[in-house]
Design a protein around this motif. Structure first.
Motif, short mmCIF file in Angstrom:
data_model
loop_
_atom_site.label_atom_id
_atom_site.label_comp_id
_atom_site.label_asym_id
_atom_site.label_seq_id
_atom_site.Cartn_x
_atom_site.Cartn_y
_atom_site.Cartn_z
N GLU A 1 30.37 52.12 52.02
CA GLU A 1 31.35 51.09 51.66
C GLU A 1 32.56 51.74 51.00
OE1 GLU A 1 32.77 47.39 51.86
OE2 GLU A 1 30.75 47.94 52.51
N ALA A 2 33.74 51.19 51.28
CA ALA A 2 34.97 51.76 50.74
C ALA A 2 34.99 51.66 49.21
CB ALA A 2 36.19 51.04 51.32
N VAL A 3 35.52 52.70 48.57
CA VAL A 3 35.62 52.76 47.12
C VAL A 3 37.01 52.28 46.72
CG1 VAL A 3 35.60 54.28 45.12
CG2 VAL A 3 34.00 54.66 47.01
N GLY A 4 37.09 51.41 45.75
CA GLY A 4 38.38 50.93 45.26
C GLY A 4 38.81 51.71 44.03
N VAL A 5 40.10 52.01 43.93
CA VAL A 5 40.64 52.73 42.78
C VAL A 5 41.72 51.87 42.14
CG1 VAL A 5 41.73 54.86 41.98
CG2 VAL A 5 40.19 54.92 43.94
N ASP A 6 41.74 51.85 40.82
CA ASP A 6 42.73 51.07 40.07
C ASP A 6 44.14 51.53 40.46
OD1 ASP A 6 44.27 49.72 38.28
OD2 ASP A 6 43.41 50.63 36.48
N PRO A 7 45.00 50.62 40.98
CA PRO A 7 46.36 51.02 41.37
C PRO A 7 47.16 51.66 40.24
CG PRO A 7 45.84 48.85 42.23
CD PRO A 7 44.73 49.22 41.31
N ALA A 8 46.96 51.17 39.01
CA ALA A 8 47.68 51.76 37.88
C ALA A 8 47.27 53.21 37.67
CB ALA A 8 47.42 50.95 36.61
N LEU A 9 45.99 53.50 37.87
CA LEU A 9 45.51 54.87 37.73
C LEU A 9 46.07 55.75 38.83
CD1 LEU A 9 43.66 56.55 35.94
CD2 LEU A 9 41.76 56.00 37.47
N VAL A 10 46.18 55.20 40.04
CA VAL A 10 46.76 55.95 41.15
C VAL A 10 48.21 56.32 40.84
CG1 VAL A 10 47.41 55.87 43.58
CG2 VAL A 10 45.22 54.91 42.86
N LYS A 11 48.98 55.37 40.31
CA LYS A 11 50.38 55.64 39.98
C LYS A 11 50.48 56.74 38.93
CE LYS A 11 52.20 51.03 41.09
NZ LYS A 11 52.85 49.82 40.55
N ARG A 12 49.62 56.68 37.91
CA ARG A 12 49.65 57.71 36.87
C ARG A 12 49.31 59.08 37.46
NH1 ARG A 12 46.65 54.38 33.25
NH2 ARG A 12 45.01 55.97 33.09
N ALA A 13 48.35 59.10 38.38
CA ALA A 13 47.97 60.36 39.01
C ALA A 13 49.14 60.96 39.79
CB ALA A 13 46.77 60.14 39.93
N VAL A 14 49.85 60.12 40.54
CA VAL A 14 50.98 60.58 41.33
C VAL A 14 52.09 61.11 40.42
CG1 VAL A 14 52.82 59.87 42.91
CG2 VAL A 14 50.48 59.06 43.28
N LYS A 15 52.39 60.38 39.34
CA LYS A 15 53.44 60.82 38.41
C LYS A 15 53.09 62.16 37.78
CE LYS A 15 55.00 56.17 37.12
NZ LYS A 15 55.05 55.16 36.02
N ALA A 16 51.84 62.29 37.32
CA ALA A 16 51.43 63.50 36.63
C ALA A 16 51.45 64.71 37.56
CB ALA A 16 50.02 63.33 36.05
N ALA A 17 51.03 64.50 38.81
CA ALA A 17 51.03 65.60 39.77
C ALA A 17 52.45 65.98 40.17
CB ALA A 17 50.21 65.23 41.00
#
Length: 454
Positions: free
Chosen positions: A21-37
């Protein structure tokens, strides 16, 4: 009798009922990950832009031989030294990232990059401490290069493992958006300082300012990275293989992934040869070979990068829709057939012709900068992704990308043929095209070894 085979390269294949089953990730966490990287990439290329465009001043500060050419060569020699240790950094940080986690290693590379750049701004001049000054500059550059060896592979892996399968191209494209933003900020700051400060002030103290800025940038980047959780893919991998995750054999990381590594080297080759050709070599080509005004040449390059920044996210989203292979293949075909016409335009010498030729090459380069951050991590399974990508990426950059200005300059000197930059890009495009032919489409699919992610 087996059923008919499925399409070879489906962009969004139907879900197999047997898949997890597909895993869902918090969109806010995804945005923080993109910014930090992306901030780490921006910082790396901020330093690149600063060092490239303040090289003449650094030559006077650290290598006062009285010979401007010798000064410049010595300065760029210290610059090139960073490329020599990048594969070593990849060999250290890559396996470490697969063993202890992406987030921890990216925090370390951020600290080292910021410290190396900040340290350059604190080094006394040659007039103050003599030969110790260039030695300290070299040491700082080696620290930067070593940390950079783990930065791009880690940052692209981090974003790829956080991103939903259907948005990985769009989110990954922000990594290279950071690259362009950092380069523009570094080169733009040097341009402003050169315009506002006298030559004496620039040599005396002004050159330090851009490097000292890396201190606050590093603190911000470290704060963002320390706030992040580990990626879902790495967490899932460690949960299912806790017992043997402490050590990934070198054999598995390299020889066990030799086909994917060859594809990685080929893709990175065309990506970085064209990147360094356009953003690093062309300003020198305009000035030294075509006798074009240095300031105007720099402004044209900065304008091309600004154009690329605008297009970048849209091209990343396009790679999610039509696939990575078509987007990267379009870039390879474009460089193969348009490099000569674009360089002929540039050689005409008028501002409009130069801008048109450089703009065309910049838009073709976006095909790589937008799709590669999502395509490269998808070549490797989660267990060895950081390590294998670090090795393949940094070997290719060190051998082919970072040497592009030197090799092209030598080819022009040996042959007298001013079209060598175009021929070099065409050769890289052929190699990249072969790699695209053999790579598997990854858009819309889970990363190898990971469950679907939404």
């Amino acid at each position: 009798m087996p059923s008919a085979p499925a399409p070879v390269h489906p962009v969004h294949p139907p879900r197999d009922p047997g898949t997890p089953e597909a895993v869902g990730v918090d969109p806010a966490l995804v945005k923080r990950a993109v910014k930090a990287a992306a901030l780490g990439n921006a910082m790396e290329w901020f330093d690149f832009g600063v060092y490239s465009y303040i090289a003449v001043t650094l030559g006077k500060v650290f290598f006062p031989s009285g010979n401007p050419t010798a000064q410049l060569l010595s300065t760029f020699g210290a610059f090139a030294a960073a490329f020599l240790v990048r594969p070593l950094g990849g060999l250290v940080f890559g396996p470490l990232g697969d063993r202890v986690g992406r987030q921890k290693v990216l925090a370390v590379t951020m600290i080292m990059m910021a410290a190396g750049t900040f340290a350059i701004g604190l080094i006394p001049s040659y007039a103050t401490i003599g030969v110790g000054a260039p030695l300290l500059l070299l040491a700082a550059r080696l620290v930067q290069g070593f940390s950079t060896g783990g930065e791009y592979a880690g940052a692209s892996t981090f974003i790829a493992e956080y991103a939903p399968d259907k948005k990985r191209g769009f989110l990954g494209s922000w990594l290279e958006f950071g690259t362009l933003a950092g380069y523009i900020a570094g080169a733009g700051l040097v341009t402003v300082m050169t315009a506002l400060l006298s030559t004496e002030d620039l040599v005396s103290w002004g050159w330090r300012i851009p490097f000292l800025i890396a201190g606050p940038m590093g603190v911000i980047g470290l704060y963002l990275r320390l706030r992040l959780e580990e990626t879902p893919a790495f967490t899932a991998e460690t949960e299912k293989a806790e017992a043997d995750r402490r050590k990934v054999p070198l054999r598995e990381m390299i020889t066990g992934q030799w086909q994917a590594l060859l594809l990685c080297v080929g893709l990175v080759l065309v990506f970085n040869v064209t990147d360094y050709m356009l953003l690093s070599y062309m300003p020198s080509y305009l000035t030294s070979e075509l006798k074009y005004d240095e300031t105007h040449g720099l402004l044209v390059v900065l304008a091309v990068m600004a154009l690329m920044m605008i297009v970048q996210p849209f091209a990343g989203a396009l790679s999610d829709r039509v696939g990575r292979r078509p987007v990267i293949a379009a870039g390879c075909a474009g460089f193969l057939f348009l490099s000569v016409p674009a360089l002929l335009l540039i050689r005409q010498g008028s501002l409009f012709a130069i801008a048109l030729g450089m703009g065309a090459l910049g838009l073709l380069l976006v095909c790589f900068t937008a799709a590669m951050p999502a395509a490269l991590p998808a070549l490797f399974p989660t267990r060895v992704r950081y390590g294998s990508l670090s090795v393949g990426f940094n070997i290719s950059v060190s051998l082919f990308g970072g040497t592009t200005p030197l090799v092209v300059t030598a080819l022009i000197g040996a042959t007298g043929n001013m079209m060598m930059p175009a021929y070099y890009m065409m050769a890289a495009a052929v190699i990249g095209g072969v790699a695209v032919w053999f790579m598997t489409e990854s858009a819309g699919r889970p990363l190898p070894g990971s469950p679907p992610q939404r």
